[in-house]
Design a protein around this motif. Structure first.
Motif, mmCIF file in Angstrom:
data_model
loop_
_atom_site.group_PDB
_atom_site.id
_atom_site.type_symbol
_atom_site.label_atom_id
_atom_site.label_comp_id
_atom_site.label_asym_id
_atom_site.label_seq_id
_atom_site.Cartn_x
_atom_site.Cartn_y
_atom_site.Cartn_z
ATOM 1 N N ARG A 117 0.829 -1.208 0.000
ATOM 2 C CA ARG A 117 0.000 0.000 0.000
ATOM 3 C C ARG A 117 0.865 1.261 0.000
ATOM 4 N NH1 ARG A 117 -0.268 2.254 5.190
ATOM 5 N NH2 ARG A 117 0.506 0.921 6.873
ATOM 6 N N GLU A 118 0.248 2.338 -0.395
ATOM 7 C CA GLU A 118 0.916 3.639 -0.331
ATOM 8 C C GLU A 118 1.087 4.024 1.133
ATOM 9 O OE1 GLU A 118 0.195 7.383 -3.017
ATOM 10 O OE2 GLU A 118 -1.230 7.422 -1.363
ATOM 11 N N TYR A 119 2.254 4.566 1.456
ATOM 12 C CA TYR A 119 2.525 4.963 2.841
ATOM 13 C C TYR A 119 2.830 6.454 2.852
ATOM 14 C CZ TYR A 119 4.117 4.563 7.670
ATOM 15 O OH TYR A 119 4.243 4.687 9.028
ATOM 16 N N ARG A 120 2.059 7.216 3.639
ATOM 17 C CA ARG A 120 2.232 8.661 3.711
ATOM 18 C C ARG A 120 2.336 9.087 5.173
ATOM 19 N NH1 ARG A 120 3.678 8.294 -0.564
ATOM 20 N NH2 ARG A 120 2.897 9.068 -2.554
ATOM 21 N N GLU A 121 3.558 9.130 5.677
ATOM 22 C CA GLU A 121 3.756 9.563 7.057
ATOM 23 C C GLU A 121 3.330 11.018 7.230
ATOM 24 O OE1 GLU A 121 7.107 8.945 10.572
ATOM 25 O OE2 GLU A 121 7.771 9.044 8.483
ATOM 26 N N SER A 122 3.450 11.803 6.140
ATOM 27 C CA SER A 122 3.106 13.220 6.224
ATOM 28 C C SER A 122 1.605 13.451 6.376
ATOM 29 C CB SER A 122 3.617 13.956 4.989
ATOM 30 O OG SER A 122 3.005 13.452 3.816
ATOM 31 N N ALA A 123 0.780 12.419 6.129
ATOM 32 C CA ALA A 123 -0.652 12.562 6.355
ATOM 33 C C ALA A 123 -0.984 12.568 7.836
ATOM 34 C CB ALA A 123 -1.403 11.433 5.658
ATOM 35 N N THR A 124 -0.097 11.988 8.636
ATOM 36 C CA THR A 124 -0.320 11.898 10.076
ATOM 37 C C THR A 124 0.570 12.856 10.854
ATOM 38 O OG1 THR A 124 -0.938 9.571 9.861
ATOM 39 C CG2 THR A 124 -0.276 10.313 12.053
ATOM 40 N N TYR A 125 1.795 13.018 10.383
ATOM 41 C CA TYR A 125 2.775 13.834 11.104
ATOM 42 C C TYR A 125 3.161 15.072 10.304
ATOM 43 C CZ TYR A 125 3.554 9.917 14.315
ATOM 44 O OH TYR A 125 3.391 8.930 15.249
ATOM 45 N N LYS A 126 3.512 16.118 11.012
ATOM 46 C CA LYS A 126 4.101 17.300 10.404
ATOM 47 C C LYS A 126 5.598 17.272 10.686
ATOM 48 C CE LYS A 126 4.078 22.362 10.479
ATOM 49 N NZ LYS A 126 3.507 23.585 11.113
ATOM 50 N N GLY A 127 6.405 17.357 9.639
ATOM 51 C CA GLY A 127 7.856 17.305 9.820
ATOM 52 C C GLY A 127 8.396 18.564 10.465
ATOM 53 N N GLY A 128 9.422 18.389 11.259
ATOM 54 C CA GLY A 128 10.103 19.534 11.848
ATOM 55 C C GLY A 128 10.995 20.214 10.823
ATOM 56 N N ASP A 129 11.548 21.364 11.181
ATOM 57 C CA ASP A 129 12.442 22.070 10.269
ATOM 58 C C ASP A 129 13.657 22.652 10.976
ATOM 59 O OD1 ASP A 129 11.257 24.146 11.663
ATOM 60 O OD2 ASP A 129 10.094 24.893 9.957
ATOM 61 N N VAL A 130 13.932 22.178 12.196
ATOM 62 C CA VAL A 130 15.072 22.684 12.966
ATOM 63 C C VAL A 130 15.892 21.509 13.477
ATOM 64 C CG1 VAL A 130 15.814 24.009 14.973
ATOM 65 C CG2 VAL A 130 13.806 24.748 13.681
ATOM 66 N N ALA A 131 17.170 21.452 13.105
ATOM 67 C CA ALA A 131 18.085 20.464 13.657
ATOM 68 C C ALA A 131 18.550 20.949 15.033
ATOM 69 C CB ALA A 131 19.274 20.255 12.731
ATOM 70 N N VAL A 132 18.848 20.016 15.930
ATOM 71 C CA VAL A 132 19.110 20.369 17.332
ATOM 72 C C VAL A 132 20.409 19.744 17.822
ATOM 73 C CG1 VAL A 132 18.279 20.169 19.712
ATOM 74 C CG2 VAL A 132 16.660 20.630 17.853
ATOM 75 N N VAL A 133 21.257 20.570 18.423
ATOM 76 C CA VAL A 133 22.449 20.128 19.162
ATOM 77 C C VAL A 133 22.363 20.744 20.546
ATOM 78 C CG1 VAL A 133 24.962 20.144 19.297
ATOM 79 C CG2 VAL A 133 23.847 19.959 17.067
ATOM 80 N N THR A 134 22.575 19.932 21.580
ATOM 81 C CA THR A 134 22.419 20.417 22.953
ATOM 82 C C THR A 134 23.404 19.728 23.877
ATOM 83 O OG1 THR A 134 20.821 20.682 24.770
ATOM 84 C CG2 THR A 134 20.663 18.675 23.471
ATOM 85 N N PRO A 135 23.872 20.400 24.942
ATOM 86 C CA PRO A 135 24.694 19.711 25.933
ATOM 87 C C PRO A 135 23.887 18.647 26.667
ATOM 88 C CG PRO A 135 24.882 22.111 26.151
ATOM 89 C CD PRO A 135 23.725 21.840 25.237
ATOM 90 N N ALA A 136 24.542 17.524 26.994
ATOM 91 C CA ALA A 136 23.883 16.449 27.738
ATOM 92 C C ALA A 136 24.941 15.574 28.374
ATOM 93 C CB ALA A 136 23.011 15.606 26.815
ATOM 94 N N ALA A 137 24.933 15.485 29.700
ATOM 95 C CA ALA A 137 25.793 14.536 30.424
ATOM 96 C C ALA A 137 27.261 14.635 30.032
ATOM 97 C CB ALA A 137 25.287 13.108 30.210
#
Length: 274
Positions: A117-137
């Protein structure tokens, strides 16, 4: 993990796994994609996923981080958006339960699969547009989710912005997992000289799906330093040695050697007779 349809049960399972990881010395814990609820469709998500504000599941995850005094990286949960779709959101909590950073999955899987079947993740989810780098541990963490692993440009951008460890929480299908999971993860680690930590869903789920499992931790030289063999729930623990990041990037300085370039496509040559 092997997340089901009910958030409370999944978060109880997460709590127990975090306790085991902390007992094994973990200071940073990553869970898989769709940790909180692995619903099959938009209607199923609407039943269990609420907005980010006053979200009880996010509050429970914060309590788990606080109770265990650990950096808890919730691989992802669905967050309801005003347009009726959802964000596939990854959230990093500090040892006090405070939210340090979050990331919405950028790349969505839209495809028509041969014979399927056709699969459309974008029909359910909205994609982000910001990549993230953060301090952690004690390290700089770059965030990715599942299908993002197929897009090297994102990983290079994260490493270029200072990421030393890149997370890939996932829910890979069995066929693509068998064929591509390890090779893609190792490639992203090698290309960027980064640790890659990949927590995966595994086994047969209540929604009828089957996922590949095989969670793993890969060092900056592309060596798998810890893995779960199979699809059973469990934990793996490894030391993060930032000296190995510097060493890998020094031995193969691909990030430093990268250059911008233009692209020329000679259309007329393609039309010439052979």
């Amino acid at each position: 993990m092997r997340s089901g349809l009910e958030p409370a049960a999944n978060l109880d399972a997460l709590d127990a796994l975090v306790a085991s990881a902390v007992a094994g010395g973990a200071q940073y814990v990553l869970s898989p994609e769709v940790t909180v609820a692995f619903a099959e469709n938009r209607e199923g998500l609407a039943r269990v996923a609420g907005p980010a504000e006053d979200n009880g599941d996010i509050a429970r995850a914060a309590e788990i981080a606080d109770a265990h005094g650990v950096y808890l990286h919730l691989g992802s949960l669905a967050v309801a958006l005003p347009d009726g779709r959802f964000a596939n959101r990854s959230i990093l909590f500090g040892p006090d339960g405070a939210i340090i950073a979050s990331y919405d999955k950028i790349h969505l899987f839209d495809a028509t699969l041969p014979g399927l079947r056709e699969y459309r993740e974008s029909a359910t989810y909205k994609g982000g547009d910001v990549a993230v780098v953060t301090p952690a541990a004690g390290f700089n963490l770059g965030m990715a989710i599942c299908y993002d692993v197929r897009f090297p440009a994102l990983f290079n951008a994260l490493a270029g912005a200072g990421a030393e460890v890149i997370s890939v929480p996932a829910a890979f299908t069995v066929p693509t997992g068998q064929a591509h999971w390890e090779v893609l993860l190792r490639a992203r680690a090698i290309e960027t000289g980064s640790y890659v930590i990949a927590a995966a869903q595994g086994g047969h789920h209540e929604n009828g799906r089957a996922t590949y499992g095989h969670s793993m931790i890969i060092d900056p030289w592309g060596t798998v330093v810890a893995r779960i063999e199979g699809d059973e729930p469990g934990i793996i623990v490894a030391d993060i040695d930032l000296g190995r990041v510097a060493d890998a990037r020094g031995r193969v300085p691909a990030l430093a050697n990268a250059r911008p370039f233009s692209l020329s496509v000679n259309q007329s040559a393609r039309k010439m007779p052979i």
